[in-house]
Write a protein that holds these residues in place. Structure first.
Motif, PDB file in Angstrom:
ATOM      1  N   UNK A  25      -0.829  16.644  69.094  1.00 27.64           N
ATOM      2  CA  UNK A  25      -1.592  17.339  68.042  1.00 27.64           C
ATOM      3  C   UNK A  25      -3.082  17.008  68.162  1.00 27.64           C
ATOM      4  N   UNK A  26      -3.914  18.031  67.936  1.00 28.62           N
ATOM      5  CA  UNK A  26      -3.663  19.336  67.326  1.00 28.62           C
ATOM      6  C   UNK A  26      -3.250  20.448  68.296  1.00 28.62           C
ATOM      7  N   UNK A  27      -2.876  20.087  69.528  1.00 23.67           N
ATOM      8  CA  UNK A  27      -2.541  21.093  70.540  1.00 23.67           C
ATOM      9  C   UNK A  27      -1.028  21.269  70.670  1.00 23.67           C
ATOM     10  N   UNK A  28      -0.624  22.358  71.319  1.00 18.24           N
ATOM     11  CA  UNK A  28       0.745  22.566  71.804  1.00 18.24           C
ATOM     12  C   UNK A  28       1.796  22.523  70.701  1.00 18.24           C
ATOM     13  N   UNK A  29       1.560  23.223  69.614  1.00 19.44           N
ATOM     14  CA  UNK A  29       2.553  23.266  68.545  1.00 19.44           C
ATOM     15  C   UNK A  29       3.881  23.803  69.079  1.00 19.44           C
ATOM     16  N   UNK A  30       4.980  23.176  68.709  1.00 20.99           N
ATOM     17  CA  UNK A  30       6.285  23.613  69.212  1.00 20.99           C
ATOM     18  C   UNK A  30       6.778  24.862  68.484  1.00 20.99           C
ATOM     19  N   UNK A  31       7.720  25.541  69.103  1.00 18.23           N
ATOM     20  CA  UNK A  31       8.465  26.597  68.413  1.00 18.23           C
ATOM     21  C   UNK A  31       9.225  25.913  67.266  1.00 18.23           C
ATOM     22  N   UNK A  32       9.209  26.394  66.032  1.00 20.44           N
ATOM     23  CA  UNK A  32       8.753  27.706  65.560  1.00 20.44           C
ATOM     24  C   UNK A  32       7.327  27.715  65.006  1.00 20.44           C
ATOM     25  N   UNK A  33       6.518  26.719  65.332  1.00 20.84           N
ATOM     26  CA  UNK A  33       5.151  26.627  64.817  1.00 20.84           C
ATOM     27  C   UNK A  33       4.119  27.038  65.854  1.00 20.84           C
ATOM     28  N   UNK A  34       4.567  27.571  66.981  1.00 19.32           N
ATOM     29  CA  UNK A  34       3.659  27.892  68.075  1.00 19.32           C
ATOM     30  C   UNK A  34       2.565  28.856  67.606  1.00 19.32           C
ATOM     31  N   UNK A  35       1.346  28.570  68.034  1.00 19.62           N
ATOM     32  CA  UNK A  35       0.198  29.379  67.629  1.00 19.62           C
ATOM     33  C   UNK A  35      -0.539  28.804  66.448  1.00 19.62           C
ATOM     34  N   UNK A  36       0.066  27.819  65.773  1.00 21.80           N
ATOM     35  CA  UNK A  36      -0.585  27.169  64.645  1.00 21.80           C
ATOM     36  C   UNK A  36      -1.197  25.845  65.092  1.00 21.80           C
ATOM     37  N   UNK A  37      -2.012  25.264  64.247  1.00 24.34           N
ATOM     38  CA  UNK A  37      -2.514  23.918  64.507  1.00 24.34           C
ATOM     39  C   UNK A  37      -1.336  22.958  64.518  1.00 24.34           C
ATOM     40  N   UNK A  38      -1.220  22.181  65.553  1.00 24.82           N
ATOM     41  CA  UNK A  38      -0.129  21.215  65.640  1.00 24.82           C
ATOM     42  C   UNK A  38      -0.459  19.981  64.808  1.00 24.82           C
ATOM     43  N   UNK A  39       0.574  19.311  64.307  1.00 26.07           N
ATOM     44  CA  UNK A  39       0.374  18.068  63.569  1.00 26.07           C
ATOM     45  C   UNK A  39       1.633  17.220  63.690  1.00 26.07           C
ATOM     46  N   UNK A  40       1.530  15.916  63.417  1.00 24.90           N
ATOM     47  CA  UNK A  40       2.661  15.011  63.665  1.00 24.90           C
ATOM     48  C   UNK A  40       3.970  15.405  63.000  1.00 24.90           C
ATOM     49  N   UNK A  41       3.923  16.058  61.846  1.00 24.88           N
ATOM     50  CA  UNK A  41       5.170  16.476  61.184  1.00 24.88           C
ATOM     51  C   UNK A  41       6.024  17.343  62.086  1.00 24.88           C
ATOM     52  N   UNK A  42       5.384  18.054  63.021  1.00 17.59           N
ATOM     53  CA  UNK A  42       6.120  18.983  63.882  1.00 17.59           C
ATOM     54  C   UNK A  42       6.891  18.275  64.995  1.00 17.59           C
ATOM     55  N   UNK A  43       6.766  16.952  65.087  1.00 22.62           N
ATOM     56  CA  UNK A  43       7.575  16.194  66.038  1.00 22.62           C
ATOM     57  C   UNK A  43       9.048  16.509  65.866  1.00 22.62           C
ATOM     58  N   UNK A  44       9.459  16.809  64.638  1.00 23.44           N
ATOM     59  CA  UNK A  44      10.881  17.046  64.360  1.00 23.44           C
ATOM     60  C   UNK A  44      11.411  18.240  65.150  1.00 23.44           C
ATOM     61  N   UNK A  45      10.572  19.239  65.384  1.00 25.08           N
ATOM     62  CA  UNK A  45      11.015  20.431  66.105  1.00 25.08           C
ATOM     63  C   UNK A  45      11.234  20.131  67.587  1.00 25.08           C
ATOM     64  N   UNK A  46      10.325  19.374  68.168  1.00 22.80           N
ATOM     65  CA  UNK A  46      10.506  18.969  69.564  1.00 22.80           C
ATOM     66  C   UNK A  46      11.721  18.068  69.702  1.00 22.80           C
ATOM     67  N   UNK A  47      11.867  17.123  68.787  1.00 19.40           N
ATOM     68  CA  UNK A  47      12.998  16.200  68.845  1.00 19.40           C
ATOM     69  C   UNK A  47      14.323  16.940  68.738  1.00 19.40           C
TER      70      UNK A  47
END
Length: 265
Positions: A205-227
């Motif tokens: 973060x703030x790069x490479x937001x995972x699906x289903x957040x792709x295209x948005x600002x990435x942030x640590x909360x989105x780790x759950x999607x990659x995991x």
């Protein structure tokens, strides 16, 4: 509990609402974050960010993009900066021959100094590599021959050879949101073959937001999607994957401590 093993909380994209970014991470079950230094001249800002939160640690280092413009920094200087309790590793460093924002020679010199610091202090080196796998492998093997050092390949997007070599050298493989992308089948195949005890997860973060957040600002909360995707690839429950990757993080980053506020999570 999950650990976001690589993010950039000091970057302006996240700094403007950082308290809420960190709070969202906690609510999502991300109990520890490692904010990564890219410019040694901005280290104090990175360190100040880590000091604000019990659940954030940091590193000190120079990104390969900046190796030609940042001051040439010896291992001794990096080690002195790493004496702060909040600094748990070196980097990110490595080789990037895709953009080549810095001369290759400068990138290699900086990479080797970070490795020397990692070897002497026993703290992990965080390796960035893009379009430079053969050269990265060569430097890692040459430096390992001088004496072992802990480390990881961050935001792994390479092929099986680098993954195999890194695991042989005892290094970790850190998986980012790239693994969730539709066309990342080859990467998922490589991740499937990596032993579980060598895997970490991250956002970058703030790069490479995972699906289903792709295209948005990435942030640590989105780790759950990659995991969740990594767990599916490995054929295990998300909770099992979280437990394993969190244990791996603390085994690699021996200076890091589970935050007291999340210890019971």
């Amino acid at each position: 509990m999950l650990v976001d093993s690589h993010c950039h909380l000091d970057f302006p994209d996240l700094a403007e609402d950082l308290d809420e970014v960190v709070a969202r991470a906690h609510r999502a079950g991300v109990g520890h974050m490692l904010t990564i230094c890219t410019h040694v001249t901005r280290f104090e800002r990175v360190l100040a960010t880590a000091r604000r939160f019990d659940t954030v640690d940091c590193t000190v280092g120079i990104h390969p993009h900046e190796a030609g413009t940042e001051p040439e920094t010896a291992a001794e200087t990096l080690m002195e900066m790493a004496r702060d309790p909040k600094v748990v590793g070196f980097g990110e460093t490595g080789l990037d021959f895709f953009y080549e924002h810095s001369p290759r020679e400068a990138q290699a010199r900086s990479f080797r100094e970070h490795i020397r610091a990692a070897r002497e202090m026993g703290l992990p080196v965080i390796v960035h590599t893009r379009d430079a796998d053969p050269e990265t492998i060569r430097i890692l093997e040459e430096e390992q021959a001088k004496g072992p050092f802990p480390g990881l390949i961050h935001c792994f997007s390479s092929g099986p050879e680098l993954a195999e070599k890194a695991v042989e050298m005892g290094m970790m493989i850190s998986v980012s949101g790239i693994a969730t992308f539709k066309k990342a089948d080859a990467l998922r195949d490589t991740i499937r073959a990596v032993p579980l005890d060598h895997l970490l997860v991250e956002t970058d973060a703030p790069y490479l937001a995972p699906v289903p957040k792709r295209g948005k600002r990435n942030e640590p909360a989105f780790t759950v999607h990659t995991a969740a995707v990594v767990a599916e690839v490995k054929g295990m429950a998300p909770a099992e994957l979280a437990e394993a990757t969190t244990a791996n993080f603390y085994r690699l980053f021996t200076k890091a401590r589970r935050p007291a506020s999340m210890a019971a999570e």
